[in-house]
Motif scaffolding. Structure first.
Motif, short mmCIF file in Angstrom:
data_model
loop_
_atom_site.label_atom_id
_atom_site.label_comp_id
_atom_site.label_asym_id
_atom_site.label_seq_id
_atom_site.Cartn_x
_atom_site.Cartn_y
_atom_site.Cartn_z
N ASN A 153 126.05 42.90 55.60
CA ASN A 153 124.71 43.26 55.15
C ASN A 153 123.89 42.00 54.89
OD1 ASN A 153 126.05 42.35 52.92
ND2 ASN A 153 125.58 44.09 51.61
N LYS A 154 124.42 40.85 55.30
CA LYS A 154 123.71 39.58 55.14
C LYS A 154 122.89 39.32 56.39
CE LYS A 154 126.16 38.66 51.40
NZ LYS A 154 126.79 39.91 51.13
N SER A 155 121.70 38.84 56.19
CA SER A 155 120.86 38.47 57.32
C SER A 155 119.99 37.30 56.91
CB SER A 155 120.00 39.65 57.77
OG SER A 155 119.09 39.99 56.75
N ILE A 156 119.39 36.70 57.90
CA ILE A 156 118.51 35.57 57.62
C ILE A 156 117.35 35.63 58.60
CG2 ILE A 156 119.66 33.90 59.12
CD1 ILE A 156 119.33 31.93 56.70
N ARG A 181 132.03 21.96 55.33
CA ARG A 181 131.86 20.88 54.35
C ARG A 181 130.41 20.83 53.86
NH1 ARG A 181 134.57 18.44 50.57
NH2 ARG A 181 133.38 16.67 49.91
N MET A 182 129.46 21.01 54.75
CA MET A 182 128.05 21.00 54.36
C MET A 182 127.75 22.15 53.39
SD MET A 182 126.15 20.11 57.96
CE MET A 182 124.50 20.23 57.29
N ILE A 183 128.30 23.32 53.67
CA ILE A 183 128.06 24.47 52.80
C ILE A 183 128.74 24.27 51.45
CG2 ILE A 183 128.43 26.97 52.52
CD1 ILE A 183 126.21 26.14 54.52
N PHE A 184 129.94 23.70 51.46
CA PHE A 184 130.64 23.38 50.21
C PHE A 184 129.78 22.44 49.36
CE2 PHE A 184 133.44 20.63 47.71
CZ PHE A 184 134.14 21.59 46.98
N ASP A 185 129.25 21.40 49.97
CA ASP A 185 128.40 20.46 49.24
C ASP A 185 127.11 21.12 48.76
OD1 ASP A 185 130.25 18.46 49.60
OD2 ASP A 185 129.18 17.49 51.26
N LEU A 186 126.58 22.01 49.57
CA LEU A 186 125.37 22.74 49.19
C LEU A 186 125.63 23.65 47.99
CD1 LEU A 186 122.43 23.15 50.10
CD2 LEU A 186 123.22 24.99 51.57
N LYS A 187 126.75 24.36 48.02
CA LYS A 187 127.10 25.25 46.91
C LYS A 187 127.34 24.47 45.62
CE LYS A 187 130.13 28.55 47.75
NZ LYS A 187 131.28 29.26 48.33
N ASN A 188 127.89 23.29 45.73
CA ASN A 188 128.18 22.48 44.56
C ASN A 188 127.05 21.52 44.20
OD1 ASN A 188 130.81 23.47 43.93
ND2 ASN A 188 131.48 22.51 45.83
N GLU A 189 125.91 21.75 44.83
CA GLU A 189 124.68 21.01 44.56
C GLU A 189 124.83 19.51 44.74
OE1 GLU A 189 122.73 22.35 41.03
OE2 GLU A 189 123.07 24.44 41.54
N LYS A 190 125.65 19.11 45.69
CA LYS A 190 125.76 17.71 46.05
C LYS A 190 124.69 17.33 47.07
CE LYS A 190 130.70 17.38 45.20
NZ LYS A 190 132.02 17.11 45.78
N THR A 191 124.16 18.34 47.75
CA THR A 191 123.08 18.14 48.71
C THR A 191 122.05 19.25 48.51
OG1 THR A 191 124.11 19.50 50.42
CG2 THR A 191 124.60 17.15 50.46
N ILE A 202 123.42 30.35 52.10
CA ILE A 202 124.85 30.22 51.79
C ILE A 202 125.58 31.53 52.07
CG2 ILE A 202 126.51 29.94 49.90
CD1 ILE A 202 124.56 27.85 48.72
N GLU A 203 125.02 32.66 51.65
CA GLU A 203 125.64 33.96 51.89
C GLU A 203 125.78 34.25 53.38
OE1 GLU A 203 123.33 36.81 49.73
OE2 GLU A 203 124.09 36.14 47.80
N PHE A 204 124.73 33.95 54.13
CA PHE A 204 124.76 34.17 55.58
C PHE A 204 125.82 33.27 56.21
CE2 PHE A 204 123.15 33.62 59.95
CZ PHE A 204 123.11 34.95 60.34
N SER A 205 125.91 32.04 55.76
CA SER A 205 126.91 31.10 56.29
C SER A 205 128.32 31.58 56.00
CB SER A 205 126.69 29.72 55.68
OG SER A 205 125.45 29.20 56.06
N GLU A 206 128.55 32.10 54.82
CA GLU A 206 129.88 32.61 54.49
C GLU A 206 130.25 33.80 55.36
OE1 GLU A 206 129.50 33.07 50.23
OE2 GLU A 206 130.26 31.04 49.90
#
Length: 103
Positions: A66-69, A9-19, A89-93
């Protein structure tokens, strides 16, 4: 399951610029990764060690990512944290994909 739902839910809100990306996102991500590691009987402490052990687990399981953080840069450069939003976001996905396939 609860932490996974909250984090999605946090990542969804982050992607949709709600947070905006903040420390709570980082903290939840690390808790989720620790949960994944614990599921595989791997225990760790500290930001870098958690990410390192998670990366090793992905390689051991054959999870191609190939995603890293760089968690230390993310924490040290907190004033500019929004610059790391897409990478976060990419790393979270990728974490979601790993959980779906290996947990």
């Amino acid at each position: 399951p609860n932490i996974l739902f909250e984090y999605k839910r946090m990542i969804f809100d982050l992607k949709n610029e709600k947070t905006v990306l903040n420390r709570l996102h980082i903290k939840k991500m690390l808790i989720l990764i620790k949960s994944v590691l614990n599921y595989h009987n791997i225990f760790s402490f500290g930001y870098e060690e958690v990410i390192l052990k998670y990366t090793r687990l992905c390689k051991e399981k054959g999870f191609n990512s190939n995603k890293s953080i760089n968690i230390i840069i993310l924490i040290d450069d907190y004033e500019n944290i929004e610059n790391y939003k897409n990478q976060f976001i990419e790393f979270s996905e990728d974490i979601f994909k790993f959980i779906q396939d290996y947990c």
